[in-house]
Motif scaffolding. Structure first.
Motif, PDB file in Angstrom:
ATOM      1  N   GLU A 460       0.807  -1.225   0.000  1.00 24.64           N
ATOM      2  CA  GLU A 460       0.000   0.000   0.000  1.00 24.64           C
ATOM      3  C   GLU A 460       0.837   1.269   0.000  1.00 24.64           C
ATOM      4  O   GLU A 460       0.322   2.351  -0.300  1.00 24.64           O
ATOM      5  N   THR A 461       2.124   1.154   0.315  1.00 24.56           N
ATOM      6  CA  THR A 461       2.964   2.357   0.377  1.00 24.56           C
ATOM      7  C   THR A 461       3.498   2.769  -0.987  1.00 24.56           C
ATOM      8  O   THR A 461       3.992   3.888  -1.134  1.00 24.56           O
ATOM      9  N   ILE A 462       3.423   1.856  -1.943  1.00 24.41           N
ATOM     10  CA  ILE A 462       3.916   2.180  -3.283  1.00 24.41           C
ATOM     11  C   ILE A 462       2.842   1.771  -4.284  1.00 24.41           C
ATOM     12  O   ILE A 462       2.479   0.591  -4.379  1.00 24.41           O
ATOM     13  N   ILE A 463       2.340   2.750  -5.041  1.00 22.23           N
ATOM     14  CA  ILE A 463       1.212   2.494  -5.940  1.00 22.23           C
ATOM     15  C   ILE A 463       1.504   3.057  -7.332  1.00 22.23           C
ATOM     16  O   ILE A 463       2.399   3.901  -7.497  1.00 22.23           O
ATOM     17  N   PRO A 464       0.740   2.625  -8.331  1.00 24.33           N
ATOM     18  CA  PRO A 464       0.893   3.208  -9.666  1.00 24.33           C
ATOM     19  C   PRO A 464       0.522   4.685  -9.635  1.00 24.33           C
ATOM     20  O   PRO A 464      -0.437   5.078  -8.958  1.00 24.33           O
ATOM     21  N   ILE A 465       1.259   5.469 -10.338  1.00 31.08           N
ATOM     22  CA  ILE A 465       1.014   6.913 -10.269  1.00 31.08           C
ATOM     23  C   ILE A 465      -0.307   7.294 -10.917  1.00 31.08           C
ATOM     24  O   ILE A 465      -0.930   8.297 -10.561  1.00 31.08           O
ATOM     25  N   ASN A 466      -0.765   6.454 -11.859  1.00 30.25           N
ATOM     26  CA  ASN A 466      -2.039   6.776 -12.509  1.00 30.25           C
ATOM     27  C   ASN A 466      -3.242   6.424 -11.631  1.00 30.25           C
ATOM     28  O   ASN A 466      -4.390   6.610 -12.026  1.00 30.25           O
ATOM     29  N   ALA A 467      -2.970   5.861 -10.425  1.00 30.05           N
ATOM     30  CA  ALA A 467      -4.063   5.594  -9.484  1.00 30.05           C
ATOM     31  C   ALA A 467      -4.427   6.860  -8.707  1.00 30.05           C
ATOM     32  O   ALA A 467      -5.381   6.859  -7.926  1.00 30.05           O
ATOM     33  N   LEU A 468      -3.671   7.922  -8.907  1.00 26.09           N
ATOM     34  CA  LEU A 468      -3.879   9.178  -8.191  1.00 26.09           C
ATOM     35  C   LEU A 468      -4.378  10.270  -9.128  1.00 26.09           C
ATOM     36  O   LEU A 468      -4.194  10.200 -10.350  1.00 26.09           O
ATOM     37  N   GLN A 509       6.765  16.697  -8.073  1.00 26.83           N
ATOM     38  CA  GLN A 509       7.143  15.278  -8.079  1.00 26.83           C
ATOM     39  C   GLN A 509       6.112  14.438  -8.847  1.00 26.83           C
ATOM     40  O   GLN A 509       6.456  13.556  -9.624  1.00 26.83           O
ATOM     41  N   PHE A 510       4.842  14.744  -8.611  1.00 29.24           N
ATOM     42  CA  PHE A 510       3.771  13.990  -9.242  1.00 29.24           C
ATOM     43  C   PHE A 510       3.819  14.133 -10.768  1.00 29.24           C
ATOM     44  O   PHE A 510       3.732  13.137 -11.511  1.00 29.24           O
ATOM     45  N   ASN A 515       5.272  12.059 -16.240  1.00 25.16           N
ATOM     46  CA  ASN A 515       6.003  12.240 -17.494  1.00 25.16           C
ATOM     47  C   ASN A 515       7.080  11.180 -17.733  1.00 25.16           C
ATOM     48  O   ASN A 515       7.423  10.873 -18.874  1.00 25.16           O
ATOM     49  N   LYS A 516       7.600  10.603 -16.648  1.00 28.12           N
ATOM     50  CA  LYS A 516       8.724   9.684 -16.782  1.00 28.12           C
ATOM     51  C   LYS A 516       8.398   8.231 -16.420  1.00 28.12           C
ATOM     52  O   LYS A 516       9.296   7.407 -16.271  1.00 28.12           O
ATOM     53  N   GLY A 517       7.116   7.915 -16.278  1.00 32.41           N
ATOM     54  CA  GLY A 517       6.732   6.542 -16.018  1.00 32.41           C
ATOM     55  C   GLY A 517       7.173   6.031 -14.665  1.00 32.41           C
ATOM     56  O   GLY A 517       7.572   4.862 -14.543  1.00 32.41           O
ATOM     57  N   LYS A 518       7.104   6.885 -13.644  1.00 34.00           N
ATOM     58  CA  LYS A 518       7.504   6.472 -12.308  1.00 34.00           C
ATOM     59  C   LYS A 518       6.300   5.983 -11.506  1.00 34.00           C
ATOM     60  O   LYS A 518       5.152   6.140 -11.917  1.00 34.00           O
ATOM     61  N   ALA A 519       6.593   5.358 -10.349  1.00 31.72           N
ATOM     62  CA  ALA A 519       5.548   4.962  -9.411  1.00 31.72           C
ATOM     63  C   ALA A 519       5.483   6.006  -8.290  1.00 31.72           C
ATOM     64  O   ALA A 519       6.316   6.911  -8.209  1.00 31.72           O
ATOM     65  N   TRP A 520       4.492   5.861  -7.390  1.00 30.61           N
ATOM     66  CA  TRP A 520       4.315   6.867  -6.350  1.00 30.61           C
ATOM     67  C   TRP A 520       4.474   6.238  -4.979  1.00 30.61           C
ATOM     68  O   TRP A 520       3.856   5.228  -4.663  1.00 30.61           O
ATOM     69  N   ASP A 521       5.346   6.856  -4.178  1.00 28.84           N
ATOM     70  CA  ASP A 521       5.557   6.417  -2.803  1.00 28.84           C
ATOM     71  C   ASP A 521       4.639   7.246  -1.917  1.00 28.84           C
ATOM     72  O   ASP A 521       4.872   8.444  -1.704  1.00 28.84           O
ATOM     73  N   THR A 522       3.564   6.612  -1.397  1.00 26.97           N
ATOM     74  CA  THR A 522       2.576   7.345  -0.602  1.00 26.97           C
ATOM     75  C   THR A 522       3.122   7.732   0.767  1.00 26.97           C
ATOM     76  O   THR A 522       2.586   8.640   1.414  1.00 26.97           O
ATOM     77  N   LYS A 523       4.153   7.057   1.196  1.00 25.51           N
ATOM     78  CA  LYS A 523       4.719   7.359   2.512  1.00 25.51           C
ATOM     79  C   LYS A 523       5.593   8.597   2.466  1.00 25.51           C
ATOM     80  O   LYS A 523       5.494   9.483   3.337  1.00 25.51           O
ATOM     81  N   ASP A 524       6.444   8.671   1.421  1.00 25.77           N
ATOM     82  CA  ASP A 524       7.369   9.808   1.328  1.00 25.77           C
ATOM     83  C   ASP A 524       6.881  10.881   0.358  1.00 25.77           C
ATOM     84  O   ASP A 524       7.578  11.888   0.163  1.00 25.77           O
TER      85      ASP A 524
END
Length: 556
Positions: A460-468, A509-510, A515-524
């Motif tokens: 749950e701490t790391i999710i796909p960025i397109n989920a946001l 960051q978002f 733009n660069k195909g990264k994932a999202w760290d919800t904790k940091d």
């Protein structure tokens, strides 16, 4: 008339002449007798000389005949399974008769008889060489018969009489091999092969044996030996097999690249006298799953070259068919081998499967091809899949030694988890051109959504960025800031300014992550790359394990 005393005439001349005549006649007779005697003596000596010459001629003929018989006897002693006397005794008698007729002038055609005599002599005198050639053939065929239905051996599915005849000829089956000359022609030696019931099974001539020995006979099928080709292939598939440089050049190290290995499992645990614990693991090789070796592009390119070579060995594909029918008896197929195989590029779907593939899917005893019919294009595709599966089954181990470590079991598990996470990368699903690494971290994280290997609290701490959404990112940044600073009530101007700065950085960051195909760290509250995803999941899982083991609340 006067009287004259009569005078007596004494003839002395006639007597002398007669005497001379007698002497002449006697001398003539004596001369004739002497001449006759001399002639008789001369004839006697000539006859004696001719008789002596005849004796020498006969002795010479007998010597040559004796030499031929001695050669025959030596051969008989060496090759007791073959009745050479039956073949050559009539020829030796013919040789003797021809020699006599030629030497004693009774031959009606001396020139032709000399040619025939010389042929017989050359045939018998060269018998040991002929047998040596046969023995050489037998030695060469020995391994092929002993390894029947193995790579490099004869294919037992070929003409049954040919295989049986070769086996009897090489004395691997009961029976006999009997040589004979076709129509008495010493230049046409053939071998009649009989089984144990004295039934004629096959006849081989020298030319056919030569073709068989050099794999040129169309009726004798040898299964291709791919050992050297397989060995060479490991040096060419660098994305799968690790290689090293040695004195004699590059060689296969025996290791599989870690990208095709799972995280491993503990198979041994040893406790030393000082209390140190050593764990030994094995790692399973990923051969057939979605990210397995069988879908590796380099693997397919190299192995396809070997397959093409075998399919092109003969126009009727007998080498490939023999290889398939003898080597692939344990190979079974599933629909994914054809429908989702990138090699076929969508050629087959569940709706349009050809009947040949449907039959192959049903067969569980090794799909067999008809030796009498060249392969169709669909059958060649079936052969390709079977060949690659057989290669992976026989040339690639199912598991390899994993980590051997003196660290704690939890640390070992963490190290293995890192390896496991890397193995979940799928180039077909996770590729991107948005960043230098070429990996879409957001798509990668999406594939871990329900992975039981990862604790839900960590997932749950790391999710796909397109989920946001941007609004959600802003809201979460605000909640996180308030919670971290334990703020109750309204924000002060200073706190609001600080929050605005945090939200601005979070938005940056978002958008960078999108733009660069990264994932999202919800904790940091940061966008992270593929490598960072693996690192953070591994560390957080380890931390969670440490806490749960310490509290003895959960056993992971």
């Amino acid at each position: 008339m006067s009287y004259r005393n009569p005078q007596q005439y004494v003839d002395t001349t006639t007597a002398k002449s007669f005497q001379n005549l007698q002497q002449t006649i006697a001398g003539s007779f004596a001369g004739v007798a002497q001449s006759y005697a001399q002639a008789a003596e001369r004839r006697r000596k000539e006859n004696e000389k001719k008789e002596e010459e005849n004796k020498k001629t006969i002795k010479g003929i007998n010597k040559e005949v004796s030499n031929l018989r001695r050669t025959l006897n030596i051969t008989d002693d060496k090759y007791k399974d073959t009745d050479w006397a039956e073949v050559y005794n009539p020829l030796i008698k013919e040789y003797e008769d021809l020699s006599n007729s030629i030497e004693f002038g009774t031959s009606e055609n001396p020139s032709a008889d000399r040619i025939r005599r010389d042929e017989i002599y050359a045939s018998v005198a060269g018998l040991e060489n002929s047998i040596a050639n046969v023995a050489s053939y037998v030695d060469g065929m020995d391994d092929k018969i002993m390894n029947a239905d193995k790579q490099g051996g004869l294919y037992t599915g070929m003409d049954s009489n040919t295989f049986k005849g070769l086996s009897i000829f090489s004395q691997k089956l009961p029976g006999k091999r009997q040589p004979r000359f076709v129509d008495g022609n010493v230049k046409k030696l053939v071998w009649d092969i009989y089984d144990e019931d004295d039934n004629l099974i096959q006849t081989f001539d020298a030319e056919k044996l030569q073709r068989i020995g050099t794999d040129l006979d169309e009726l004798v099928i040898t299964i291709p030996n791919q050992a050297e080709a397989n060995k060479a292939s490991k040096l060419e598939i660098g994305t799968v097999f690790e290689t090293k440089n040695g004195v004699n050049g590059e060689y296969f190290s025996g290791k599989i690249k870690s990208s095709y290995l799972d995280d491993g499992k503990i198979i041994d645990k040893q406790v030393a006298a000082n209390g140190a614990v050593q764990y030994t693991t094995v790692r399973q090789v990923n051969k057939y799953s979605e990210n397995g070796i069988i879908f590796n592009e380099e693997f397919n390119t190299v192995i396809d070259a070997s397959i093409d070579g075998m399919l092109q060995t003969n126009k009727d594909n007998t080498s490939a068919i023999a290889f398939n029918n003898s080597q692939f008896k344990d190979i079974t197929f599933d629909i994914e081998d054809f429908v989702n195989n990138p090699y076929f590029k969508g050629k087959y779907t569940k709706e349009n499967l050809p009947e040949e593939i449907k039959a192959a899917l049903k067969d569980k005893d090794g799909f067999q091809f008809d030796l009498n019919d060249p392969l169709t294009d669909v059958e060649k595709d079936i052969f390709r899949v079977a060949y690659k599966k057989h290669y992976l089954d026989t040339e690639v181990p199912n598991e390899v030694p994993g980590l051997t470590s003196n660290v704690s079991e939890r640390q070992l598990d963490t190290e293995n988890l890192t390896s496991y996470l890397k193995n979940q990368y799928n180039p077909k699903k996770h590729l991107t051109k948005k960043n230098k690494s070429g990996v879409n971290a957001s798509a990668y994280v999406q594939s871990l959504k329900n992975d039981e290997r990862i604790d839900p609290a960590v997932r749950e701490t790391i999710i796909p960025i397109n989920a946001l959404t941007l609004d959600r990112v802003k809201a979460e940044a605000k909640v996180l800031y308030i919670n971290d600073n334990e703020i109750e009530g309204e924000l002060t101007p200073t706190q609001q300014a600080e929050l605005d700065l945090n939200i601005k950085e979070t938005i940056k960051q978002f958008k960078d992550g999108e733009n660069k195909g990264k994932a999202w760290d919800t904790k940091d509250r940061v966008a992270i790359t593929y490598d960072q995803v693996i690192d953070r999941i591994s560390k957080r899982q380890k931390k969670l394990l440490d806490v749960t083991n310490k509290n003895k609340a959960i056993v992971y």
